[in-house]
Design a protein around this motif. Structure first.
Motif, PDB file in Angstrom:
ATOM      1  N   VAL A  26       0.863  -1.183   0.000  1.00 49.07           N
ATOM      2  CA  VAL A  26       0.000   0.000   0.000  1.00 49.07           C
ATOM      3  C   VAL A  26       0.897   1.230   0.000  1.00 49.07           C
ATOM      4  CG1 VAL A  26      -1.800   1.271   1.212  1.00 49.07           C
ATOM      5  CG2 VAL A  26      -1.793  -1.233   1.255  1.00 49.07           C
ATOM      6  N   GLU A  27       0.534   2.233  -0.819  1.00 51.03           N
ATOM      7  CA  GLU A  27       1.301   3.477  -0.895  1.00 51.03           C
ATOM      8  C   GLU A  27       0.364   4.657  -0.702  1.00 51.03           C
ATOM      9  OE1 GLU A  27       3.569   3.945  -4.416  1.00 51.03           O
ATOM     10  OE2 GLU A  27       4.979   2.301  -3.955  1.00 51.03           O
ATOM     11  N   TYR A  28       0.759   5.532   0.199  1.00 51.51           N
ATOM     12  CA  TYR A  28       0.064   6.794   0.415  1.00 51.51           C
ATOM     13  C   TYR A  28       0.758   7.877  -0.411  1.00 51.51           C
ATOM     14  CZ  TYR A  28      -3.438   6.238   4.135  1.00 51.51           C
ATOM     15  OH  TYR A  28      -4.578   5.944   4.852  1.00 51.51           O
ATOM     16  N   SER A  29      -0.016   8.761  -0.985  1.00 52.70           N
ATOM     17  CA  SER A  29       0.578   9.919  -1.651  1.00 52.70           C
ATOM     18  C   SER A  29       1.146  10.866  -0.597  1.00 52.70           C
ATOM     19  CB  SER A  29      -0.468  10.643  -2.520  1.00 52.70           C
ATOM     20  OG  SER A  29      -1.531  11.125  -1.706  1.00 52.70           O
ATOM     21  N   PHE A  30       1.977  11.803  -1.044  1.00 52.04           N
ATOM     22  CA  PHE A  30       2.647  12.686  -0.087  1.00 52.04           C
ATOM     23  C   PHE A  30       1.647  13.531   0.705  1.00 52.04           C
ATOM     24  CE2 PHE A  30       4.600  16.897   0.744  1.00 52.04           C
ATOM     25  CZ  PHE A  30       5.527  16.485   1.691  1.00 52.04           C
ATOM     26  N   ASP A  31       0.615  14.033   0.041  1.00 47.69           N
ATOM     27  CA  ASP A  31      -0.381  14.848   0.739  1.00 47.69           C
ATOM     28  C   ASP A  31      -1.482  14.015   1.387  1.00 47.69           C
ATOM     29  OD1 ASP A  31      -1.555  13.969  -1.549  1.00 47.69           O
ATOM     30  OD2 ASP A  31      -1.848  15.950  -2.446  1.00 47.69           O
ATOM     31  N   GLY A  32      -1.506  12.691   1.184  1.00 45.94           N
ATOM     32  CA  GLY A  32      -2.482  11.818   1.813  1.00 45.94           C
ATOM     33  C   GLY A  32      -3.836  11.803   1.157  1.00 45.94           C
ATOM     34  N   ASN A  33      -4.004  12.398  -0.012  1.00 50.37           N
ATOM     35  CA  ASN A  33      -5.304  12.438  -0.681  1.00 50.37           C
ATOM     36  C   ASN A  33      -5.571  11.199  -1.526  1.00 50.37           C
ATOM     37  OD1 ASN A  33      -5.812  14.995   0.391  1.00 50.37           O
ATOM     38  ND2 ASN A  33      -4.817  16.025  -1.350  1.00 50.37           N
ATOM     39  N   LYS A  34      -4.561  10.375  -1.730  1.00 52.45           N
ATOM     40  CA  LYS A  34      -4.735   9.203  -2.585  1.00 52.45           C
ATOM     41  C   LYS A  34      -4.020   8.004  -1.962  1.00 52.45           C
ATOM     42  CE  LYS A  34      -3.806   7.514  -7.269  1.00 52.45           C
ATOM     43  NZ  LYS A  34      -3.240   7.828  -8.598  1.00 52.45           N
ATOM     44  N   ILE A  35      -4.693   6.833  -2.026  1.00 54.48           N
ATOM     45  CA  ILE A  35      -4.124   5.585  -1.508  1.00 54.48           C
ATOM     46  C   ILE A  35      -4.105   4.580  -2.656  1.00 54.48           C
ATOM     47  CG2 ILE A  35      -4.246   3.815   0.264  1.00 54.48           C
ATOM     48  CD1 ILE A  35      -5.987   5.657   1.900  1.00 54.48           C
ATOM     49  N   LEU A  36      -2.953   3.983  -2.887  1.00 56.05           N
ATOM     50  CA  LEU A  36      -2.760   3.039  -3.987  1.00 56.05           C
ATOM     51  C   LEU A  36      -2.505   1.655  -3.406  1.00 56.05           C
ATOM     52  CD1 LEU A  36      -2.503   2.688  -7.060  1.00 56.05           C
ATOM     53  CD2 LEU A  36      -0.075   3.231  -6.833  1.00 56.05           C
ATOM     54  N   PHE A  37      -3.360   0.673  -3.803  1.00 56.75           N
ATOM     55  CA  PHE A  37      -3.237  -0.701  -3.337  1.00 56.75           C
ATOM     56  C   PHE A  37      -2.721  -1.558  -4.497  1.00 56.75           C
ATOM     57  CE2 PHE A  37      -6.388   1.228  -0.636  1.00 56.75           C
ATOM     58  CZ  PHE A  37      -6.115   0.708   0.625  1.00 56.75           C
ATOM     59  N   PHE A  38      -1.631  -2.308  -4.260  1.00 56.99           N
ATOM     60  CA  PHE A  38      -1.065  -3.225  -5.259  1.00 56.99           C
ATOM     61  C   PHE A  38      -1.452  -4.656  -4.873  1.00 56.99           C
ATOM     62  CE2 PHE A  38       1.722   0.476  -5.210  1.00 56.99           C
ATOM     63  CZ  PHE A  38       1.834   0.771  -6.557  1.00 56.99           C
ATOM     64  N   PHE A  39      -1.871  -5.430  -5.860  1.00 57.54           N
ATOM     65  CA  PHE A  39      -2.257  -6.822  -5.599  1.00 57.54           C
ATOM     66  C   PHE A  39      -1.908  -7.682  -6.806  1.00 57.54           C
ATOM     67  CE2 PHE A  39      -5.823  -5.174  -7.956  1.00 57.54           C
ATOM     68  CZ  PHE A  39      -6.294  -6.247  -8.692  1.00 57.54           C
ATOM     69  N   THR A  40      -1.862  -8.972  -6.566  1.00 60.64           N
ATOM     70  CA  THR A  40      -1.626  -9.967  -7.615  1.00 60.64           C
ATOM     71  C   THR A  40      -2.810 -10.923  -7.654  1.00 60.64           C
ATOM     72  OG1 THR A  40      -0.421 -11.430  -6.109  1.00 60.64           O
ATOM     73  CG2 THR A  40       0.874  -9.844  -7.373  1.00 60.64           C
ATOM     74  N   SER A  41      -3.073 -11.432  -8.849  1.00 61.21           N
ATOM     75  CA  SER A  41      -4.162 -12.387  -9.029  1.00 61.21           C
ATOM     76  C   SER A  41      -3.946 -13.140 -10.328  1.00 61.21           C
ATOM     77  CB  SER A  41      -5.514 -11.668  -9.040  1.00 61.21           C
ATOM     78  OG  SER A  41      -6.567 -12.582  -9.238  1.00 61.21           O
ATOM     79  N   ASP A  42      -4.480 -14.358 -10.384  1.00 59.41           N
ATOM     80  CA  ASP A  42      -4.328 -15.173 -11.590  1.00 59.41           C
ATOM     81  C   ASP A  42      -5.241 -14.714 -12.714  1.00 59.41           C
ATOM     82  OD1 ASP A  42      -2.467 -16.687 -10.268  1.00 59.41           O
ATOM     83  OD2 ASP A  42      -3.923 -18.188  -9.574  1.00 59.41           O
ATOM     84  N   GLY A  43      -6.328 -14.055 -12.393  1.00 59.21           N
ATOM     85  CA  GLY A  43      -7.273 -13.598 -13.417  1.00 59.21           C
ATOM     86  C   GLY A  43      -7.808 -12.217 -13.088  1.00 59.21           C
TER      87      GLY A  43
END
Length: 414
Positions: free
Chosen positions: A105-122
């Motif tokens: 999980v990555e937060y933007s510097f100002d905290g207005n956006k949250i980015l979730f990274f995931f893996t999946s087969d489909g």
């Protein structure tokens, strides 16, 4: 020429060029830069440098300022929020029953956006998950599906070489790797040996591929028909790293001999039949292919050749090193006791030269065997056995005995 600095936003990530905007930034210094997603916090990996205009994609984003203590504190707070966001998202994924694995999980510097990274087969339908996350964190939510290579880069670890992953340490981009590279480098095609922790082919196969491709151009193929200093033969093995080949000669039954690629002349490349009408050139012409470096390699790295070895052998024989050496009697006092030291007479006989030794009579055996003593004291009572009285009686198992106690058929009683 354009002045730039190179900035990296996370360890092992890709480097991006920014306009320093008149600031002198040193390597390792933190900066706040303007990106398409807003202000971001990054670390400088290359200080102010002039590069060609063709290497820069215009327009360059500027550097806003150098990072302050307040910026550093905000970044640390965002790192703490990322752990909590990962835990909450994992619970929601289990509640919705989605087939996906959260990575980071990555937060933007100002905290207005949250980015979730995931893996999946489909493909995963995560629209309901995004709504729940947005209602909890009150921020813009983005879910991004990544591959197993990106997962290994984010999580990090150690490879089979014992060092950190190349992708997490210094690789900016993933280079395409194919199974053909493993074949060119004569590596084992076992997937467990040429695959990384991510399950894909190891990135390091690409590092030396250029050197192997260059060596393949200079070395003959296996099973090629070649001429070498000792005659004509077939290539049985090729060592690309040493640029050596093993040739199985036609007129020799010995093991294949090693030659440098410079000493080999290819007549037929690859597998096939012997060239029709081929006649090997004279021996004197083939000897011209021999090199001093090849002789040194065949001698195991020693500079001396067959002629030098013959001179060493002649000197060894002239000095009498192969003759029997006689030692005085006083120098054999420290011999260890063993078979040759039964008595003082044997020790004295050993000190004499070999040709002066007298044959020692073999001592007669005075003790009789135990079986003969028993036979003399207690004679055999059950009749004389065949083959002498020392022969043991044969044991017959009870299940093989004849009925009646082994006495044989009984005569009818009248």
């Amino acid at each position: 020429m354009t002045e730039i600095i190179s900035v990296r936003f996370r360890p092992g990530g890709k480097q991006y060029y920014f306009d320093p905007a008149g600031l002198a930034v040193s390597e390792g210094q933190s900066v706040i830069v303007e990106t398409g997603k807003g202000l971001e916090y990054g670390s400088c990996v290359k200080r102010n440098t002039m590069v060609e205009d063709e290497a820069v994609v215009q327009p360059l984003r500027p550097v806003v300022r150098l990072a302050t203590e307040k910026d550093e504190k905000q970044v640390r707070e965002n790192r703490g929020k990322e752990k909590e966001a990962l835990r909450v998202c994992q619970q929601l994924v289990e509640r919705h029953g989605l087939d996906m694995k959260l990575v980071q999980v990555e937060y933007s510097f100002d905290g207005n956006k949250i980015l979730f990274f995931f893996t999946s087969d489909g493909r995963v339908d995560f629209r309901a998950l995004v709504k729940d996350l947005a209602s909890i964190f009150r921020a813009r939510i983005e879910l991004r599906q990544i591959g197993v290579r990106d997962e290994a880069r984010m999580l990090g670890g150690f490879g089979i070489c014992g060092k950190p992953f190349c992708c997490a340490q210094f690789l900016d981009e993933f280079q395409p790797v194919s199974i053909k590279m493993a074949k060119t480098q004569n590596l084992s095609l076992n997937p467990t040996k040429i695959s990384g922790t991510c399950g894909r082919l190891m990135c390091c196969l690409k590092y030396e591929q250029g050197a192997y491709e260059d060596a393949v151009k200079r070395c003959p193929k296996q099973e090629s028909f070649v001429e070498c200093p000792d005659g004509a033969g077939t290539v049985s093995a090729v060592n690309l790293l040493k640029e050596q080949v093993k040739v199985r000669l036609e007129d020799s039954t010995e093991q294949p001999r090693s030659y440098l690629t410079e000493e080999v002349r290819v007549v037929r490349s690859g597998k096939g039949k012997r060239p029709e009408g081929y006649e090997p050139p004279p021996k004197a012409e083939l000897e011209k292919l021999r090199t001093q470096e090849g002789e040194r390699v065949r001698n195991g790295g020693r500079p001396e050749g067959p002629a030098d070895l013959s001179q060493v052998l002649d000197r060894y024989l002239s000095e009498g090193a192969g003759q029997t050496r006689q030692q005085p009697e006083g120098q054999r006092q420290g011999n260890r006791r063993g078979r040759n030291s039964h008595s003082n007479q044997n020790r004295a006989a050993q000190n004499q030269p070999r040709q002066e030794r007298a044959p020692q009579p073999r001592p007669q055996q005075q003790n009789q065997p135990r079986l003969q003593k028993q036979a003399q004291s207690q004679p055999f009572q059950g009749g004389e056995a065949k083959g002498g009285q020392n022969q043991k009686r044969r044991y017959r198992p009870h299940h093989r005995r004849k009925p009646g106690g082994g006495q044989g058929p009984q005569p009818p009683q009248s």
